[in-house]
Design a protein around this motif. Structure first.
Motif, short mmCIF file in Angstrom:
data_model
loop_
_atom_site.label_atom_id
_atom_site.label_comp_id
_atom_site.label_asym_id
_atom_site.label_seq_id
_atom_site.Cartn_x
_atom_site.Cartn_y
_atom_site.Cartn_z
N ALA A 48 0.83 -1.22 0.00
CA ALA A 48 0.00 0.00 0.00
C ALA A 48 0.86 1.27 0.00
CB ALA A 48 -0.93 -0.01 1.21
N ASN A 49 2.06 1.17 0.54
CA ASN A 49 2.94 2.34 0.56
C ASN A 49 3.20 2.87 -0.85
OD1 ASN A 49 4.70 4.24 1.79
ND2 ASN A 49 6.45 2.98 1.19
N ASN A 50 3.36 1.96 -1.81
CA ASN A 50 3.60 2.40 -3.19
C ASN A 50 2.37 3.07 -3.76
OD1 ASN A 50 5.06 -0.51 -2.77
ND2 ASN A 50 6.41 1.00 -3.68
N VAL A 51 1.19 2.61 -3.33
CA VAL A 51 -0.04 3.27 -3.78
C VAL A 51 -0.10 4.68 -3.19
CG1 VAL A 51 -2.56 3.14 -3.83
CG2 VAL A 51 -1.20 1.04 -3.95
N THR A 52 0.37 4.81 -1.97
CA THR A 52 0.40 6.15 -1.35
C THR A 52 1.35 7.08 -2.11
OG1 THR A 52 -0.12 5.20 0.78
CG2 THR A 52 0.72 7.44 0.80
N TYR A 53 2.48 6.53 -2.58
CA TYR A 53 3.39 7.37 -3.40
C TYR A 53 2.61 7.94 -4.58
CZ TYR A 53 7.58 5.29 -1.16
OH TYR A 53 8.56 4.90 -0.28
N ALA A 54 1.75 7.10 -5.16
CA ALA A 54 0.97 7.56 -6.32
C ALA A 54 -0.12 8.54 -5.88
CB ALA A 54 0.37 6.36 -7.04
N ALA A 55 -0.82 8.20 -4.78
CA ALA A 55 -1.92 9.06 -4.32
C ALA A 55 -1.40 10.46 -3.96
CB ALA A 55 -2.61 8.42 -3.12
N LEU A 56 -0.16 10.51 -3.44
CA LEU A 56 0.43 11.80 -3.06
C LEU A 56 1.48 12.25 -4.09
CD1 LEU A 56 1.06 11.24 0.79
CD2 LEU A 56 -1.00 12.05 -0.36
N GLY A 57 1.39 11.65 -5.28
CA GLY A 57 2.43 11.87 -6.29
C GLY A 57 2.65 13.33 -6.65
N ASP A 58 1.55 14.10 -6.74
CA ASP A 58 1.69 15.51 -7.10
C ASP A 58 2.15 16.34 -5.91
OD1 ASP A 58 0.99 15.50 -9.84
OD2 ASP A 58 -1.11 15.15 -9.26
N SER A 59 1.41 16.22 -4.79
CA SER A 59 1.68 17.12 -3.68
C SER A 59 3.02 16.82 -3.01
CB SER A 59 0.55 17.06 -2.65
OG SER A 59 0.33 15.74 -2.25
N GLY A 71 0.25 13.34 -17.83
CA GLY A 71 -0.96 12.67 -17.35
C GLY A 71 -0.68 11.29 -16.75
N TRP A 72 0.53 10.78 -16.96
CA TRP A 72 0.88 9.44 -16.47
C TRP A 72 1.98 9.55 -15.41
CZ3 TRP A 72 -2.00 5.35 -18.00
CH2 TRP A 72 -2.76 5.51 -19.17
N GLY A 73 2.12 8.50 -14.62
CA GLY A 73 3.19 8.48 -13.63
C GLY A 73 3.84 7.11 -13.58
N THR A 74 5.12 7.09 -13.21
CA THR A 74 5.83 5.83 -12.95
C THR A 74 5.94 5.70 -11.45
OG1 THR A 74 7.14 6.28 -14.91
CG2 THR A 74 7.90 4.50 -13.50
N VAL A 75 5.32 4.66 -10.90
CA VAL A 75 5.27 4.51 -9.44
C VAL A 75 6.63 4.05 -8.92
CG1 VAL A 75 4.18 3.29 -7.53
CG2 VAL A 75 2.83 3.96 -9.52
N PRO A 76 7.18 4.73 -7.91
CA PRO A 76 8.44 4.26 -7.32
C PRO A 76 8.23 3.00 -6.48
CG PRO A 76 8.05 6.61 -6.85
CD PRO A 76 6.76 6.02 -7.36
N VAL A 77 9.20 2.10 -6.56
CA VAL A 77 9.20 0.88 -5.75
C VAL A 77 10.60 0.72 -5.15
CG1 VAL A 77 7.39 -0.41 -6.99
CG2 VAL A 77 9.73 -0.44 -7.88
N TRP A 78 10.69 -0.05 -4.06
CA TRP A 78 12.00 -0.31 -3.46
C TRP A 78 12.45 -1.69 -3.86
CZ3 TRP A 78 14.82 3.21 -0.78
CH2 TRP A 78 14.16 4.33 -0.29
N GLY A 79 13.75 -1.83 -4.13
CA GLY A 79 14.21 -3.16 -4.47
C GLY A 79 15.65 -3.21 -4.93
#
Ligand SMILES: NC(=O)c1ccc[n+]([C@@H]2O[C@H](COP(=O)([O-])OP(=O)(O)OC[C@H]3O[C@@H](n4cnc5c(N)ncnc54)[C@H](OP(=O)(O)O)[C@@H]3O)[C@@H](O)[C@H]2O)c1
Length: 385
Positions: A48-59, A71-79
């Motif tokens: 869910a943390n990665n989803v939060t990165y997207a949900a707060l991606g702009d702010s 209009g698109w985003g690349t979601v950050p992930v750890w690895g």
């Protein structure tokens, strides 16, 4: 330079306006120019943390790490990723690194401050973003690395840093005078890691008598009905309540609320019930995907906790990280975290079922499962890309 890098790469793009709309895009693998290195993304975790990165991606500027078309985003992930080509001094092909990666096959970086411990990506578009996210640590010089524990590391390590620092910060603030800590989305890895650490603090600081001793505090988890049994089974919380049971919280014990859910209705109910017994409300996450709170990484990085007097604030781990680097030094902090991670890592193995997926389509499927909340808290998604 290694020329064995493949010629075609891909990335998962998420619509910034609607996180349930995604597309897999193929693109040529970038040419490596002087001063650059190419990483092949290998093993990543998705929670869910990665989803939060997207949900707060702009702010919170999370979209800026790995730029995407309008209009698109690349979601950050750890690895983990492998250096497959390098024209950068001090960075050798074959090196395996751990860090913040795009949800795609490759990342072109411009290594700076490279040594045997790793490097930072000094690409201009990342210069003003928090440095914690720009560091790539070589596995060969990472004391916390164990080849047979990569799955646990990609799933938990970034989250447990937050758990560790949040529990440390709460203890540092003497719980704002509270006698209870209430955590929402208690079934989430970051929340139960925090509860785990709060128990450790309680035991270490002479309050082993538990919640009812003279200095004890109660650790209460709030979760949805379907995740209650799982949350109780962890043994991290003194008490687990469902979201419709906030009325059972004690008014005798002032409480600090660590909010991982970001659910406005829940917050309103909690405030209405606790009234003056709510000592402090700290927002840590938004698993329930409310609109982004106002603010930015830069703002948060300059001192979220200073809003303590208003009784509410955002928790941003890099702020407490910087403070502890100042107090304990980098090595002192690393040692403390390492000890905590050993304890937590040993416990957590039996709390998670790791599900492996491979490639872009698997990543896309898992994104939809995690983003929609369909995934169960016992499942830990690890993807090899
Ligand atoms: N501020 C920071 O520095 C920082 C750092 C790390 C993580 N976090 C935050 O901590 C939160 C937890 O992250 P995690 O990766 O640990 O989560 P996780 O383990 O993937 O959490 C899963 C749980 O989150 C809740 N949830 C997830 N998706 C949902 C949805 N679509 N609708 C409703 N509930 C949903 C459910 O818990 P319940 O049923 O118990 O509600 C679910 O069991 C995230 O918001 C993350 O951003 C913040």
């Amino acid at each position: 330079m290694d020329t064995s890098a493949p010629h075609s790469g891909w990335r998962l793009l998420v619509s910034r306006d609607d996180l349930s709309t995604t597309t897999l895009e193929t693109a040529p693998v970038p040419e490596v120019q002087p001063g650059e290195a190419l990483l092949r993304v290998d093993r990543v975790g998705l929670t869910a943390n990665n989803v939060t990165y997207a949900a707060l991606g702009d702010s919170f500027r999370y979209w800026e790490f790995f730029p995407a078309p309008d209009g698109w985003g690349t979601v950050p992930v750890w690895g983990f990723a492998e250096v497959v080509a390098s024209r950068a001094a001090g960075v050798t092909p074959g090196t395996r690194v751990y860090g913040y990666l795009p949800s795609g096959s490759h990342l072109l970086v411009r290594p700076g401050r490279a040594d045997e411990r790793g490097f930072r990506d000094a690409a201009p578009h990342r210069a003003e973003l928090p440095s914690t996210y720009n560091r790539y640590a070589s596995t060969t010089h990472d004391p916390g690395y164990a080849a047979d524990r990569e799955d646990l590391q990609v799933l938990y390590r970034p989250l447990f840093w937050t758990s560790f620092l949040l529990a440390d910060w709460l203890a540092d603030q003497e719980l704002f005078g509270a006698r209870a800590v209430v955590l929402s989305s208690a079934s989430s890895k970051t929340a139960y890691g925090t509860a785990f650490e709060l128990r450790e603090h309680r035991e270490r600081h002479g309050t082993a008598e538990g919640p009812d001793g003279p200095d004890g505090h109660e650790i209460v988890g709030l979760t949805s009905p379907r995740n209650r049994a799982f949350t109780e089974s962890l043994g991290c919380y003194d008490r687990v309540l469902t979201y419709d049971e906030t009325g059972l919280l004690s008014l005798e014990r002032p409480a600090v609320y660590a909010d991982f859910a970001g659910d406005e209705a829940l917050t309103a109910a909690l405030r209405a019930h606790l009234g003056g017994a709510l000592a402090y409300h700290v927002t840590v996450g938004v698993t329930h995907q409310e609109p982004a709170p106002a603010g930015s990484l830069a703002e948060a990085g300059s001192g979220t906790e200073t809003r303590a007097s208003s009784g509410t604030g955002m928790f941003f781990a890099p702020v407490q990280l910087r403070k502890r680097v100042g107090d304990w030094g980098r090595d002192g902090l690393g040692e403390r975290f390492g000890e905590a991670w050993q304890r937590f890592g040993a416990a957590v193995e039996s709390w998670v079922d790791v599900m492996h997926g491979h490639g872009g389509e698997a990543l896309q499927r898992v994104w939809h499962d995690v983003q929609s909340g369909r995934s169960t808290p016992r499942t830990g998604h690890v993807l090899t890309l």
